[in-house]
Design a protein around this motif. Structure first.
Motif, PDB file in Angstrom:
ATOM      1  N   TYR A  27      36.896  42.242  43.515  1.00 24.55           N
ATOM      2  CA  TYR A  27      35.861  42.469  42.591  1.00 24.55           C
ATOM      3  C   TYR A  27      34.732  41.186  42.917  1.00 24.55           C
ATOM      4  O   TYR A  27      33.828  41.007  42.260  1.00 24.55           O
ATOM      5  CB  TYR A  27      36.354  42.194  41.305  1.00 24.55           C
ATOM      6  CG  TYR A  27      37.428  41.146  41.112  1.00 24.55           C
ATOM      7  CD1 TYR A  27      36.956  39.812  41.087  1.00 24.55           C
ATOM      8  CD2 TYR A  27      38.768  41.528  40.968  1.00 24.55           C
ATOM      9  CE1 TYR A  27      37.932  38.903  40.778  1.00 24.55           C
ATOM     10  CE2 TYR A  27      39.611  40.536  40.641  1.00 24.55           C
ATOM     11  CZ  TYR A  27      39.429  39.267  40.794  1.00 24.55           C
ATOM     12  OH  TYR A  27      40.395  38.339  40.454  1.00 24.55           O
ATOM     13  N   THR A  65      34.037  24.572  40.251  1.00 27.75           N
ATOM     14  CA  THR A  65      34.388  26.048  40.310  1.00 27.75           C
ATOM     15  C   THR A  65      33.969  26.527  41.716  1.00 27.75           C
ATOM     16  O   THR A  65      33.380  25.523  42.585  1.00 27.75           O
ATOM     17  CB  THR A  65      33.974  27.179  39.311  1.00 27.75           C
ATOM     18  OG1 THR A  65      34.494  28.468  39.758  1.00 27.75           O
ATOM     19  CG2 THR A  65      32.452  27.233  38.714  1.00 27.75           C
ATOM     20  N   GLY A  66      33.674  27.659  42.262  1.00 22.92           N
ATOM     21  CA  GLY A  66      33.210  28.014  43.502  1.00 22.92           C
ATOM     22  C   GLY A  66      32.871  29.541  43.570  1.00 22.92           C
ATOM     23  O   GLY A  66      32.685  30.199  42.407  1.00 22.92           O
ATOM     24  N   GLY A  67      33.016  30.118  44.695  1.00 23.55           N
ATOM     25  CA  GLY A  67      33.838  29.771  45.785  1.00 23.55           C
ATOM     26  C   GLY A  67      35.195  29.120  45.162  1.00 23.55           C
ATOM     27  O   GLY A  67      35.678  29.437  44.207  1.00 23.55           O
ATOM     28  N   GLU A  68      35.614  28.599  46.157  1.00 18.85           N
ATOM     29  CA  GLU A  68      37.108  27.978  45.849  1.00 18.85           C
ATOM     30  C   GLU A  68      36.907  26.478  45.953  1.00 18.85           C
ATOM     31  O   GLU A  68      36.858  25.875  47.037  1.00 18.85           O
ATOM     32  CB  GLU A  68      38.250  28.518  46.604  1.00 18.85           C
ATOM     33  CG  GLU A  68      39.532  27.760  46.444  1.00 18.85           C
ATOM     34  CD  GLU A  68      39.970  27.536  44.991  1.00 18.85           C
ATOM     35  OE1 GLU A  68      39.833  28.553  44.382  1.00 18.85           O
ATOM     36  OE2 GLU A  68      40.640  26.523  44.686  1.00 18.85           O
ATOM     37  N   THR A  93      38.206  25.586  37.778  1.00 17.81           N
ATOM     38  CA  THR A  93      38.814  26.941  37.814  1.00 17.81           C
ATOM     39  C   THR A  93      39.080  27.058  39.245  1.00 17.81           C
ATOM     40  O   THR A  93      38.257  26.831  40.303  1.00 17.81           O
ATOM     41  CB  THR A  93      37.566  27.952  37.316  1.00 17.81           C
ATOM     42  OG1 THR A  93      37.554  27.723  35.911  1.00 17.81           O
ATOM     43  CG2 THR A  93      38.156  29.299  37.386  1.00 17.81           C
ATOM     44  N   THR A  94      40.355  27.650  39.514  1.00 24.07           N
ATOM     45  CA  THR A  94      40.768  27.441  41.020  1.00 24.07           C
ATOM     46  C   THR A  94      41.754  28.684  40.947  1.00 24.07           C
ATOM     47  O   THR A  94      42.092  29.328  40.125  1.00 24.07           O
ATOM     48  CB  THR A  94      41.476  26.236  41.277  1.00 24.07           C
ATOM     49  OG1 THR A  94      42.363  26.538  42.620  1.00 24.07           O
ATOM     50  CG2 THR A  94      42.603  25.905  40.400  1.00 24.07           C
ATOM     51  N   SER A 117      43.399  31.332  38.234  1.00 23.86           N
ATOM     52  CA  SER A 117      43.203  32.919  38.415  1.00 23.86           C
ATOM     53  C   SER A 117      44.387  33.523  38.799  1.00 23.86           C
ATOM     54  O   SER A 117      44.934  33.318  40.156  1.00 23.86           O
ATOM     55  CB  SER A 117      42.051  33.470  39.346  1.00 23.86           C
ATOM     56  OG  SER A 117      40.857  32.532  38.644  1.00 23.86           O
ATOM     57  N   ASN A 156      43.624  33.059  34.229  1.00 26.23           N
ATOM     58  CA  ASN A 156      42.766  34.082  34.009  1.00 26.23           C
ATOM     59  C   ASN A 156      43.023  35.317  34.919  1.00 26.23           C
ATOM     60  O   ASN A 156      43.452  35.163  36.024  1.00 26.23           O
ATOM     61  CB  ASN A 156      41.204  33.458  34.747  1.00 26.23           C
ATOM     62  CG  ASN A 156      40.617  32.593  33.982  1.00 26.23           C
ATOM     63  OD1 ASN A 156      40.631  32.303  32.830  1.00 26.23           O
ATOM     64  ND2 ASN A 156      39.819  31.833  34.707  1.00 26.23           N
ATOM     65  N   VAL A 158      41.455  39.225  35.738  1.00 25.91           N
ATOM     66  CA  VAL A 158      40.254  40.030  35.737  1.00 25.91           C
ATOM     67  C   VAL A 158      41.001  41.579  35.994  1.00 25.91           C
ATOM     68  O   VAL A 158      41.743  41.666  36.893  1.00 25.91           O
ATOM     69  CB  VAL A 158      39.329  39.859  37.008  1.00 25.91           C
ATOM     70  CG1 VAL A 158      38.185  41.108  37.022  1.00 25.91           C
ATOM     71  CG2 VAL A 158      38.654  38.613  36.946  1.00 25.91           C
ATOM     72  N   MET A 188      32.825  42.087  35.909  1.00 29.44           N
ATOM     73  CA  MET A 188      31.325  42.093  35.431  1.00 29.44           C
ATOM     74  C   MET A 188      30.590  42.858  37.016  1.00 29.44           C
ATOM     75  O   MET A 188      31.341  42.345  38.047  1.00 29.44           O
ATOM     76  CB  MET A 188      30.790  40.917  35.448  1.00 29.44           C
ATOM     77  CG  MET A 188      31.261  40.397  33.674  1.00 29.44           C
ATOM     78  SD  MET A 188      30.707  38.872  33.697  1.00 29.44           S
ATOM     79  CE  MET A 188      32.298  38.026  34.348  1.00 29.44           C
ATOM     80  N   MET A 320      29.619  37.010  42.605  1.00 31.61           N
ATOM     81  CA  MET A 320      30.175  35.777  41.983  1.00 31.61           C
ATOM     82  C   MET A 320      30.599  34.462  42.548  1.00 31.61           C
ATOM     83  O   MET A 320      30.365  33.463  42.021  1.00 31.61           O
ATOM     84  CB  MET A 320      31.595  36.395  41.053  1.00 31.61           C
ATOM     85  CG  MET A 320      32.069  35.374  40.118  1.00 31.61           C
ATOM     86  SD  MET A 320      31.158  35.722  38.544  1.00 31.61           S
ATOM     87  CE  MET A 320      32.528  35.418  37.227  1.00 31.61           C
TER      88      MET A 320
HETATM   89  N1  SAM Z   1      38.133  30.443  43.399  1.00 30.22           N
HETATM   90  C1  SAM Z   1      38.263  30.155  41.886  1.00 30.22           C
HETATM   91  C2  SAM Z   1      39.106  31.148  41.252  1.00 30.22           C
HETATM   92  O1  SAM Z   1      39.268  32.215  41.863  1.00 30.22           O
HETATM   93  O2  SAM Z   1      39.296  30.878  40.033  1.00 30.22           O
HETATM   94  C3  SAM Z   1      36.971  29.920  41.280  1.00 30.22           C
HETATM   95  C4  SAM Z   1      35.876  30.798  41.401  1.00 30.22           C
HETATM   96  S1  SAM Z   1      36.032  32.478  41.231  1.00 30.22           S
HETATM   97  C5  SAM Z   1      34.513  33.288  41.270  1.00 30.22           C
HETATM   98  C6  SAM Z   1      36.044  32.210  38.952  1.00 30.22           C
HETATM   99  C7  SAM Z   1      36.399  33.191  38.259  1.00 30.22           C
HETATM  100  O3  SAM Z   1      35.553  34.413  38.269  1.00 30.22           O
HETATM  101  C8  SAM Z   1      37.786  33.785  38.544  1.00 30.22           C
HETATM  102  O4  SAM Z   1      38.648  33.875  37.583  1.00 30.22           O
HETATM  103  C9  SAM Z   1      37.563  35.077  38.985  1.00 30.22           C
HETATM  104  O5  SAM Z   1      38.574  35.967  38.836  1.00 30.22           O
HETATM  105  C10 SAM Z   1      36.229  35.744  38.148  1.00 30.22           C
HETATM  106  N2  SAM Z   1      35.545  36.700  38.735  1.00 30.22           N
HETATM  107  C11 SAM Z   1      35.168  36.733  40.246  1.00 30.22           C
HETATM  108  N3  SAM Z   1      34.362  38.080  40.031  1.00 30.22           N
HETATM  109  C12 SAM Z   1      34.310  38.580  38.920  1.00 30.22           C
HETATM  110  C13 SAM Z   1      33.887  39.696  38.496  1.00 30.22           C
HETATM  111  N4  SAM Z   1      32.894  40.614  39.169  1.00 30.22           N
HETATM  112  N5  SAM Z   1      33.922  39.895  37.121  1.00 30.22           N
HETATM  113  C14 SAM Z   1      34.556  39.092  36.341  1.00 30.22           C
HETATM  114  N6  SAM Z   1      35.012  38.169  36.874  1.00 30.22           N
HETATM  115  C15 SAM Z   1      35.199  37.642  38.138  1.00 30.22           C
END
Ligand code: SAM
Length: 325
Positions: A27, A65-68, A93-94, A117, A156, A158, A188, A320
């Motif tokens: 996603y 946050t990121g990326g990672e 957030t990782t 996550s 977290n 999704v 999203m 994202m």
């Molecule tokens: N790599 C880290 C991680 O996995 O938590 C931080 C970055 S990641 C983009 C941050 C959060 O965004 C994560 O909890 C991820 O699941 C969520 N995320 C990424 N794409 C998404 C989407 N399309 N809709 C909702 N949440 C999303």
């Protein structure tokens, strides 16, 4: 205190340290993701300068946050720098893959806590969602974070139809055994993965029904007031809350107090709109700290009221991982 034109206090900066990631969640980004050339990404010191300007504008909260973020080579230097600036809240957030080795060092560098996550507790499904991930490594990372005191931990998830919608009760049940807040995020739509997200989104009411069918009633906490972006519920005898971040079905734009710094130096004013201000060009054109601060203040004032998902306005320019979720 920085304010936007709607009178909202903007005080929370989410900083994407890098667009790179060691996973390819379905996603979040395509498997063949193209990353920005390194010279387009902010340097560690540029990131710290923007954070200092945010602090000067009254920001009190930073999330890396990121990326990672844990794949950034200067992560500990950046955390130390952020901590010494004096934000009252500093978190990250990782995906948790590198926490086993990094948790204690991050705590010593001044990080307060982490969100990790974890979309499912099933190893095979985890691999299918993340394309490259190993759940066991993440679980080891979670325990390392807990031992290092990066707490309270938040997880977290999704929820994606056909991938992990059957697993929400197992995730929710973690709150019966551990003091870990489990938060369900409605998927999203962004850029290249927008259609996937629109087709597979599972909304809050369905997630609640699935949890209650297996684990009994969820009790709404705090009269439904938001805790950050989450509405909190609780299972009877649980050690922690269950949160819902329901941007699609229950948006929280009226209480939004955040902006995002992308890894390539743009100030992103709303997660789900493409409006951005260019801080990298300012920094590289030699702007003074005062100019940077004033430009940021002006950009923040122009923060849009809210997202346009109900009108089918979908952010096109970035996924994202490039924004910093
Ligand atoms: N790599 C880290 C991680 O996995 O938590 C931080 C970055 S990641 C983009 C941050 C959060 O965004 C994560 O909890 C991820 O699941 C969520 N995320 C990424 N794409 C998404 C989407 N399309 N809709 C909702 N949440 C999303």
């Amino acid at each position: 205190m920085a304010q936007d034109s709607y009178g909202r206090n903007i005080h929370y900066l989410r900083v994407s340290l890098t667009d790179r990631c060691n996973l390819r969640c379905v996603y979040c980004m395509p498997e063949e993701m193209h990353f920005a050339p390194r010279q387009e990404l902010l340097t560690s010191d540029e990131i710290l300068t923007v954070a200092r300007a945010a602090l000067d504008l009254g920001f009190d909260k930073i999330r890396l946050t990121g990326g990672e973020p844990t794949v950034h080579p200067d992560l500990l230097y950046i955390v130390r720098g952020m901590a010494s600036l004096g934000f009252s809240k500093l978190s990250m957030t990782t995906n948790g893959l590198r926490l086993k080795e990094l948790a204690r060092l991050l705590k010593e560098a001044g990080l307060e806590r982490v969100n990790v996550s974890v979309d499912t507790l099933d190893e095979e499904k985890f691999h299918r969602i993340t394309r490259w991930g190993k759940l066991e490594t993440v679980m080891q990372g979670l325990h390392a974070a807990e031992q290092a005191g990066l707490t309270p931990l938040k997880l977290n998830a999704v929820v994606v139809r056909g991938y992990n919608d059957d697993d929400v009760a197992d995730l929710a049940a973690l709150t019966l055994k551990h003091p870990w807040q489990v938060r369900f995020i409605e998927m999203m739509p962004f850029g290249e993965v927008a259609q996937f997200a629109l087709d597979g989104v599972v909304k809050q009411h369905e997630i609640i029904e699935r949890i209650e069918a297996k684990l009994g009633p969820l009790e709404l906490m705090d009269d439904g007031r938001l805790d950050g972006e989450a509405r909190l519920y609780r299972l009877r005898n649980a050690q922690a809350a269950i949160g819902f971040i329901s941007t699609v079905s229950n948006p929280f734009c009226s209480s939004c107090g955040r902006v995002r710094l992308t890894a390539d130096g743009k100030l992103r004013l709303c997660l789900l709109r493409d409006d951005e201000g260019d801080l990298r060009s300012l920094l590289r054109a030699g702007a003074s700290f005062e100019e940077l601060r004033e430009q940021m203040s002006g950009m923040i004032f122009r923060k849009p009221w809210g997202h346009g998902l109900p009108e089918h306005i979908i952010p096109e320019r970035r996924v994202m991982s490039q924004i910093g979720g």
